[in-house]
Design a protein around this motif. Sequence first.
Motif, PDB file in Angstrom:
ATOM      1  N   SER A 395      42.062  41.767  47.234  1.00 52.60           N
ATOM      2  CA  SER A 395      43.250  42.181  46.526  1.00 52.60           C
ATOM      3  C   SER A 395      43.120  41.895  44.847  1.00 52.60           C
ATOM      4  O   SER A 395      43.575  42.688  44.116  1.00 52.60           O
ATOM      5  CB  SER A 395      44.433  41.445  47.116  1.00 52.60           C
ATOM      6  OG  SER A 395      44.442  41.877  48.340  1.00 52.60           O
ATOM      7  N   GLU A 396      42.414  40.715  44.542  1.00 53.73           N
ATOM      8  CA  GLU A 396      42.279  40.404  43.015  1.00 53.73           C
ATOM      9  C   GLU A 396      41.466  41.397  42.536  1.00 53.73           C
ATOM     10  O   GLU A 396      41.754  41.653  41.218  1.00 53.73           O
ATOM     11  CB  GLU A 396      41.667  39.018  43.048  1.00 53.73           C
ATOM     12  CG  GLU A 396      41.542  38.541  41.631  1.00 53.73           C
ATOM     13  CD  GLU A 396      40.880  37.192  41.467  1.00 53.73           C
ATOM     14  OE1 GLU A 396      40.091  36.902  40.679  1.00 53.73           O
ATOM     15  OE2 GLU A 396      41.208  36.376  42.437  1.00 53.73           O
ATOM     16  N   HIS A 397      40.452  41.908  43.016  1.00 59.33           N
ATOM     17  CA  HIS A 397      39.540  42.675  42.710  1.00 59.33           C
ATOM     18  C   HIS A 397      40.228  44.224  42.145  1.00 59.33           C
ATOM     19  O   HIS A 397      39.985  44.665  41.310  1.00 59.33           O
ATOM     20  CB  HIS A 397      38.325  43.054  43.426  1.00 59.33           C
ATOM     21  CG  HIS A 397      37.169  43.965  42.940  1.00 59.33           C
ATOM     22  ND1 HIS A 397      37.309  45.331  43.272  1.00 59.33           N
ATOM     23  CD2 HIS A 397      36.072  43.774  42.234  1.00 59.33           C
ATOM     24  CE1 HIS A 397      36.289  46.199  42.676  1.00 59.33           C
ATOM     25  NE2 HIS A 397      35.765  45.219  41.889  1.00 59.33           N
ATOM     26  N   ASP A 398      40.880  44.481  43.069  1.00 55.57           N
ATOM     27  CA  ASP A 398      41.701  45.873  42.949  1.00 55.57           C
ATOM     28  C   ASP A 398      42.676  45.805  41.918  1.00 55.57           C
ATOM     29  O   ASP A 398      42.734  46.600  41.116  1.00 55.57           O
ATOM     30  CB  ASP A 398      42.464  46.125  44.539  1.00 55.57           C
ATOM     31  CG  ASP A 398      41.687  46.644  45.588  1.00 55.57           C
ATOM     32  OD1 ASP A 398      40.191  46.679  45.399  1.00 55.57           O
ATOM     33  OD2 ASP A 398      42.008  46.570  46.822  1.00 55.57           O
ATOM     34  N   GLU A 399      43.303  44.597  41.901  1.00 56.37           N
ATOM     35  CA  GLU A 399      44.414  44.532  40.675  1.00 56.37           C
ATOM     36  C   GLU A 399      43.801  44.449  39.279  1.00 56.37           C
ATOM     37  O   GLU A 399      44.093  44.936  38.520  1.00 56.37           O
ATOM     38  CB  GLU A 399      45.264  43.233  40.945  1.00 56.37           C
ATOM     39  CG  GLU A 399      46.333  43.224  39.922  1.00 56.37           C
ATOM     40  CD  GLU A 399      47.244  44.497  40.059  1.00 56.37           C
ATOM     41  OE1 GLU A 399      47.892  44.637  39.193  1.00 56.37           O
ATOM     42  OE2 GLU A 399      47.379  44.879  41.421  1.00 56.37           O
ATOM     43  N   ASP A 400      42.556  43.628  39.560  1.00 53.17           N
ATOM     44  CA  ASP A 400      41.407  43.780  38.092  1.00 53.17           C
ATOM     45  C   ASP A 400      41.466  44.986  37.805  1.00 53.17           C
ATOM     46  O   ASP A 400      41.461  45.538  36.682  1.00 53.17           O
ATOM     47  CB  ASP A 400      40.388  43.130  38.319  1.00 53.17           C
ATOM     48  CG  ASP A 400      40.467  41.548  38.439  1.00 53.17           C
ATOM     49  OD1 ASP A 400      41.621  41.177  37.718  1.00 53.17           O
ATOM     50  OD2 ASP A 400      39.656  40.647  39.070  1.00 53.17           O
ATOM     51  N   PHE A 401      41.012  45.958  38.710  1.00 54.79           N
ATOM     52  CA  PHE A 401      40.534  47.427  38.302  1.00 54.79           C
ATOM     53  C   PHE A 401      41.780  48.052  37.648  1.00 54.79           C
ATOM     54  O   PHE A 401      41.914  48.851  36.910  1.00 54.79           O
ATOM     55  CB  PHE A 401      40.187  47.980  39.594  1.00 54.79           C
ATOM     56  CG  PHE A 401      39.803  49.589  39.499  1.00 54.79           C
ATOM     57  CD1 PHE A 401      38.563  49.944  39.198  1.00 54.79           C
ATOM     58  CD2 PHE A 401      40.751  50.596  39.708  1.00 54.79           C
ATOM     59  CE1 PHE A 401      38.338  51.370  38.854  1.00 54.79           C
ATOM     60  CE2 PHE A 401      40.494  51.899  39.595  1.00 54.79           C
ATOM     61  CZ  PHE A 401      39.235  52.194  39.217  1.00 54.79           C
ATOM     62  N   ARG A 402      42.931  48.028  38.464  1.00 55.18           N
ATOM     63  CA  ARG A 402      44.255  48.730  37.818  1.00 55.18           C
ATOM     64  C   ARG A 402      44.618  48.095  36.754  1.00 55.18           C
ATOM     65  O   ARG A 402      45.008  49.151  35.657  1.00 55.18           O
ATOM     66  CB  ARG A 402      45.385  48.284  38.915  1.00 55.18           C
ATOM     67  CG  ARG A 402      45.199  48.758  40.422  1.00 55.18           C
ATOM     68  CD  ARG A 402      46.590  48.731  41.205  1.00 55.18           C
ATOM     69  NE  ARG A 402      46.337  48.993  42.468  1.00 55.18           N
ATOM     70  CZ  ARG A 402      46.182  48.106  43.363  1.00 55.18           C
ATOM     71  NH1 ARG A 402      46.035  46.886  43.143  1.00 55.18           N
ATOM     72  NH2 ARG A 402      45.758  48.605  44.764  1.00 55.18           N
ATOM     73  N   CYS A 403      44.281  47.034  36.309  1.00 53.86           N
ATOM     74  CA  CYS A 403      44.855  46.431  34.922  1.00 53.86           C
ATOM     75  C   CYS A 403      43.742  46.922  33.929  1.00 53.86           C
ATOM     76  O   CYS A 403      44.032  47.234  32.684  1.00 53.86           O
ATOM     77  CB  CYS A 403      44.737  44.964  34.871  1.00 53.86           C
ATOM     78  SG  CYS A 403      46.158  44.311  35.692  1.00 53.86           S
ATOM     79  N   LYS A 404      42.418  47.040  34.124  1.00 51.82           N
ATOM     80  CA  LYS A 404      41.357  47.586  33.093  1.00 51.82           C
ATOM     81  C   LYS A 404      41.622  49.002  33.000  1.00 51.82           C
ATOM     82  O   LYS A 404      40.933  49.525  32.017  1.00 51.82           O
ATOM     83  CB  LYS A 404      40.250  47.041  33.665  1.00 51.82           C
ATOM     84  CG  LYS A 404      39.919  45.675  33.350  1.00 51.82           C
ATOM     85  CD  LYS A 404      38.770  45.301  34.122  1.00 51.82           C
ATOM     86  CE  LYS A 404      38.355  43.663  34.257  1.00 51.82           C
ATOM     87  NZ  LYS A 404      37.050  43.029  34.999  1.00 51.82           N
TER      88      LYS A 404
END
Length: 537
Positions: A395-404
């Motif tokens: 979940s953290e990795h997915d949200e990192d992707f969305r932010c970047k």
Amino acid sequence: MIIKGRGYCCSKSGVKVSKPTIDDQKRYRKLDTRTGCLACIYFNADKEGKNWDVTKFVEEHNHPLASENDKHLLRSQRSISNTQASLLKNMTGVGIRTTDAYNFLVDEVGGVENVGFSKTDAYNFVQRERKALIDSGDAMSLSNILRERQSEDNMFSYDIQTDEMNRLISFFWIDGRSKIDYDCFGAVIIFDTTYRLNKYNLACAPFIAVNHHMQNIFVGGAFIATETIESFCWVFETFLRFVGGKQPITIFTDQDQAMAVSIERVFSNTRHRLCQWHISKKAPSKVPAFNHDRCIRSLFYNCMSKCESEVEFENSWSDMIRRGNLGENRWLQDLFKVRMKWSTAFNKERLDLGILSTQRSESANNVLHGCSKATSSLVECYLGLDKLTSSWHRSEHDEDFRCKHGSVTLKYSDCLLLKKVSKIYTRKCYSLFEQSFMDGAVGVCIVEESRLTDERILYVLQHSDIANNVKQWFVSFHPTNYDADCSCRGFQTRGILCKHILRVYNHKNVTQLPEKYILRRFAVSAKKDVYRFKTAS
């Protein structure tokens, strides 16, 4: 050969059989447990213990003897038969609570005076059996898995606590990623042991923190057999040893006395906070007036999280006690003694990220319920929790992707301050910042402005709610470097600038946040920034 010794003496817990000893005084230090009864028997016995000669016998007692209906209260008369032991093991083994199993036995024999042992004896028996269940095979399998993880991850650490019989009673582990996460986001920790999830009845004790997306992250975990001061101290000391001795700023727990003592001993620099949710849940049953008097209930909740100062807390608390005539309420008296642990009015200088309860940990426990069953082994429980943390990492990795790879849609597209902050903060943290900015722009008025002696400007701001209750705040602002300080201490506790300072910034057309007001833990590149700033300093 003749052995001389004292046979029987009387105590509050029944008849006591005494063994011969060189130093009899040591056995009589706790005089408050005895009645001073002189009833006794002295005897001589041969070496084989076959021939006994009574040399002295005093029959008279200085107290009434226990009646037939009270004999179950005497320790010397209590015992669990093999049949009862088997029933207790079988019933608790299939998930029946110990208290229900004991009540079943009481009903079967027609009352507590006939069952032969107390409810406490039943709890102690079941606990001993559960400890004994942690057999060497299960413990060895777990140890092998932990060693394998350690060989794959050189930052992985674990420790196992055993009892005097070398049986596993608690274990703790933390992997390399959790250590990094704790280093970046471990200022505020939630620690909760309310969930038990395996056949050994071990308490699940995860250390939960909050990352830069305001998501739960796992920064260490333990399973504990007994929730005692010694067990908690072992867990906390092991945790500190594996994270380099870095203590959290704030730790949230429930109202467990053993846990509180352990935190005070081990986390000496950490502010211990109690879960407000647990307190508010207990309040209606502890203070019946809360159920029918909205004013008293409102004053209590003001004391929990809405008082701006310690003085305001004291006034609200006194008003609540007076209105409800609650001066003799023991629960409120005890709660007032630890007010620094649960009222936000006494925690204005410590970072807590706006957290008020341990519900983040409890939400993790709800997920754990699906990862493990009542019959799960240690290995199954560990793997279930490991699976949960892996899903959190995803979940953290997915949200990192969305932010970047995406940008936030601004509610005030022409505001330069919001544009710049949106490029730094994660989506979730920016939304919190933007909401604070909007609340200041819409709901807070500047009613007074005055110059201070050091070129700073003092602003008086106020807000009126629906009931026309007016609150005031004071913001000290430097027009050159934009340094600001607010009486609400919102930045000190939440890590994001409060609506009052942002209202002043908006009033003075500030378009660039000072670096000191941007906590790197909220940035999209939080982990890189934290270590970069550590290296630079």
